[in-house]
Design an enzyme around this catalytic site. Structure first.
Site, PDB file in Angstrom:
ATOM      1  N   VAL A 243      37.200  -1.474  34.889  1.00  0.00           N
ATOM      2  CA  VAL A 243      37.881  -0.850  36.024  1.00  0.00           C
ATOM      3  C   VAL A 243      37.974   0.654  35.763  1.00  0.00           C
ATOM      4  O   VAL A 243      38.589   1.088  34.790  1.00  0.00           O
ATOM      5  CB  VAL A 243      39.280  -1.435  36.244  1.00  0.00           C
ATOM      6  CG1 VAL A 243      39.932  -0.786  37.471  1.00  0.00           C
ATOM      7  CG2 VAL A 243      39.206  -2.945  36.410  1.00  0.00           C
ATOM      8  N   GLU A 244      37.320   1.419  36.627  1.00  0.00           N
ATOM      9  CA  GLU A 244      37.403   2.885  36.547  1.00  0.00           C
ATOM     10  C   GLU A 244      38.605   3.326  37.377  1.00  0.00           C
ATOM     11  O   GLU A 244      38.550   3.418  38.600  1.00  0.00           O
ATOM     12  CB  GLU A 244      36.107   3.519  37.065  1.00  0.00           C
ATOM     13  CG  GLU A 244      34.885   3.207  36.214  1.00  0.00           C
ATOM     14  CD  GLU A 244      34.865   3.961  34.889  1.00  0.00           C
ATOM     15  OE1 GLU A 244      35.731   4.841  34.691  1.00  0.00           O
ATOM     16  OE2 GLU A 244      33.986   3.671  34.058  1.00  0.00           O
ATOM     17  N   LEU A 245      39.708   3.556  36.692  1.00  0.00           N
ATOM     18  CA  LEU A 245      40.970   3.884  37.347  1.00  0.00           C
ATOM     19  C   LEU A 245      40.967   5.313  37.882  1.00  0.00           C
ATOM     20  O   LEU A 245      40.356   6.191  37.292  1.00  0.00           O
ATOM     21  CB  LEU A 245      42.114   3.737  36.343  1.00  0.00           C
ATOM     22  CG  LEU A 245      42.253   2.368  35.670  1.00  0.00           C
ATOM     23  CD1 LEU A 245      43.071   2.498  34.397  1.00  0.00           C
ATOM     24  CD2 LEU A 245      42.890   1.376  36.626  1.00  0.00           C
TER      25      LEU A 245
END
Length: 557
Positions: free
Chosen positions: A340-342
């Site tokens: 997950v690329e926050l």
């Protein structure tokens, strides 16, 4: 015991992170166990938390799920999310039905920070680095411009220098914004843009960027399609060459109950799935469908689109990323999991990107104007540092300014953390609850006269995923078949049936998610024995599914 609400005011240093973990362990000793799984390059302990209700069984005898963060030193939003998940699960146990079910029936392994050395340097100095503080690929600094806080403001920003050959100019709409010079443009004021820093062995003429001094990338150090430094920057000397990634690998090998994972990075505001090196037709078809289904669930809960790294998250059609953690965990273990690329500043500012990666290289001025408006209205101007003149000791007159990369671009401003953490926590819980879970549906003991009894055991998989997790895991033979054993008490003997036997695997609900074709009770099976014993005798049935848990039942005649 009550604990304070989660502290969203800042990103935790290593000391604060360890203190937080021990406070949670002291407050919830029946739900969390801490251990050190290894030491970093600089000999810092790498802490891992095992979360499960100790009253409902041993951690290894429950379906397992893995969560980690801060693989890259500067992506500290990831460790904030992970620490929040720990806090939420512990404080909401017996309050939230989903959380209670998760900790009663499953085990969650949580590694808050992998890059413990790099993150500490990132948080306590102006410097930026990829993962480790170990010098790599060179043991000493090379010639050229290296990053340095030359004006002493605690930040490393950009420098702009007036240059007739420069490729940039000031945007007339906003003097803070630099835009590309037109290919056929002459006669104006133009600039060269450089990172803020100093030049090692400057000859008074040439300026080149020095190679990264701390260039290791933990997320290029896993065995999946690993290639050496010449083909993949940051790869390390060999797969798992770094003590941090090797500690993970050793833990995984000792915990075969894991089914899935979530690993938190920044930035992009997107959920990534494998593969990085192969197109989607490389998947077993069934696994691709399940990946897409879980990804849709993630989109509904977080607002982030779920995309393939290979198809949607690379900047050049001939370049792929080698040695990534998510590729390894799926391809080797058959775990379903996501990177997950926050956070994403442009997305937060209302920018609609046509491509997640290529936007950084080229985008319209209107996007920059939206970002400046967001900075001025929502961040009170703190996100962009205005250009200020400075007398550079080597280059002479320059201006220093630009985006506060650490606090606005690479990581979420802390005021955005509460919503971010809450949404990501919901997705992680949802995904963990999809693991397979073995249960005893029925045990029927029938007396056939004298001292002869007929025992029928019915097992079932109550989980969404099959007990073998995925088609990839089945093909890899990564998961052992379910094993059933019978423990006979004193005076009890077996007439027919096997005392110990393997019974294959059980499906879950995942193979019914895309079809209404009847499949029968493929999530249940029966095992039978004929037993000789006197009234009052006792036997115990034990069924072990490596990734779906262990169940036991004692039966008296």
């Amino acid at each position: 015991m009550l604990v304070p609400p989660f502290d969203f005011s800042h990103y935790y240093t290593y000391e604060e992170l360890v203190k937080f973990l021990h406070q949670m362990a002291e407050s919830y000793p029946h739900l969390i166990k801490l251990e050190v799984i290894g030491q970093s390059y600089a000999k810092r302990d790498i802490w891992l938390a095992t979360l499960t209700s100790q009253d409902s069984g041993l951690p290894l005898e429950k379906p397992g799920y893995w969560i980690d963060g801060n693989t890259h030193a500067g992506e500290v939003t990831g460790s904030a999310i992970v620490l929040y998940i720990i806090h939420h699960l512990l404080t909401q146990y017996k309050q939230d039905p989903q959380v209670t079910r998760l900790l009663n029936d499953y085990t969650v392994y949580v590694l808050p920070r992998i890059a413990v050395d790099g993150a500490e340097k990132y948080l306590t100095t102006p410097y930026r680095l990829r993962s480790s503080i170990r010098p790599y690929p060179y043991s000493e600094g090379r010639e050229g411009l290296y990053l340095e806080d030359i004006n002493g403001d605690g930040l490393i920003l950009q420098m702009r220098l007036k240059d007739d050959c420069g490729g940039w100019k000031v945007a007339p709409e906003d003097p803070r914004i630099m835009i590309p010079r037109e290919p056929d443009e002459f006669g104006g004021t133009y600039y060269t843009l450089l990172p803020e820093g100093l030049i090692r062995n400057y000859d008074g003429y040439n300026v080149k960027l020095a190679p990264t001094y701390e260039g290791l990338d933990f997320n290029r150090n896993y065995p999946a399609e690993w290639v050496p430094e010449g083909e993949q920057k940051g790869a390390g000397s060999f797969p798992f060459s770094e003590p941090e990634t090797r500690a993970e690998a050793e833990f995984w090998s000792q915990h075969p109950n894991i089914n899935g994972f979530m690993t938190y990075h920044t930035s992009g505001a997107v959920i990534l799935r494998p593969y990085s090196t192969e197109p989607d037709d490389h998947f077993p078809y069934e696994d691709l469908e399940i990946y897409q289904l879980i990804g849709e669930k993630g989109t509904n809960l977080t607002g982030y689109e779920c995309v393939s790294v290979y198809h949607d998250f690379r900047d050049h059609p001939t370049k792929v990323t080698h040695g990534a953690m998510d590729d390894y965990c799926y391809d080797h273990f058959g775990w379903f999991g996501f990177t997950v690329e926050l956070w994403d500043a442009p997305t937060q500012a209302g920018v609609k990107k046509e491509h997640y990666v290529k936007w950084d290289d080229r985008h319209p001025l209107s996007d920059d104007l939206k970002l400046m408006q967001w900075n001025d209205e929502k961040l009170a101007g703190k996100g962009f540092i205005p250009w200020q003149p400075f007398q550079h000791p080597q280059l002479g007159e320059v201006e220093i300014g630009g985006w506060n990369f650490k606090q606005v671009w690479q990581n979420a401003p802390v005021e955005y953390l509460p919503e971010l953490c809450e949404k990501q926590c919901r997705f992680a819980i949802s995904h963990a609850l999809m693991c397979p879970r073995l249960a005893i549906a029925r045990t029927d003991l029938t007396h056939h006269g004298g001292d002869i009894y007929h025992l029928v055991l019915q097992l079932e998989n109550q989980g969404f995923l099959p007990t073998y997790t995925s088609e990839k895991a089945r093909k890899r033979k990564s998961v052992q078949p379910i094993q059933v054993s019978l423990s006979l008490g004193e005076g009890v003997s077996l007439v027919s049936g096997e005392k110990e036997q393997e019974i294959g695997h059980l499906e879950g609900r995942s193979n019914k998610a895309f079809s209404n074709v009847a499949k029968g009770y493929d999530y249940r099976c029966t095992v039978e024995w004929v037993i000789k014993g006197v009234s009052g005798s006792e036997i115990e049935v034990i069924a072990k599914a490596q990734r779906a848990g262990t169940v036991r039942k004692k039966i008296s005649f």
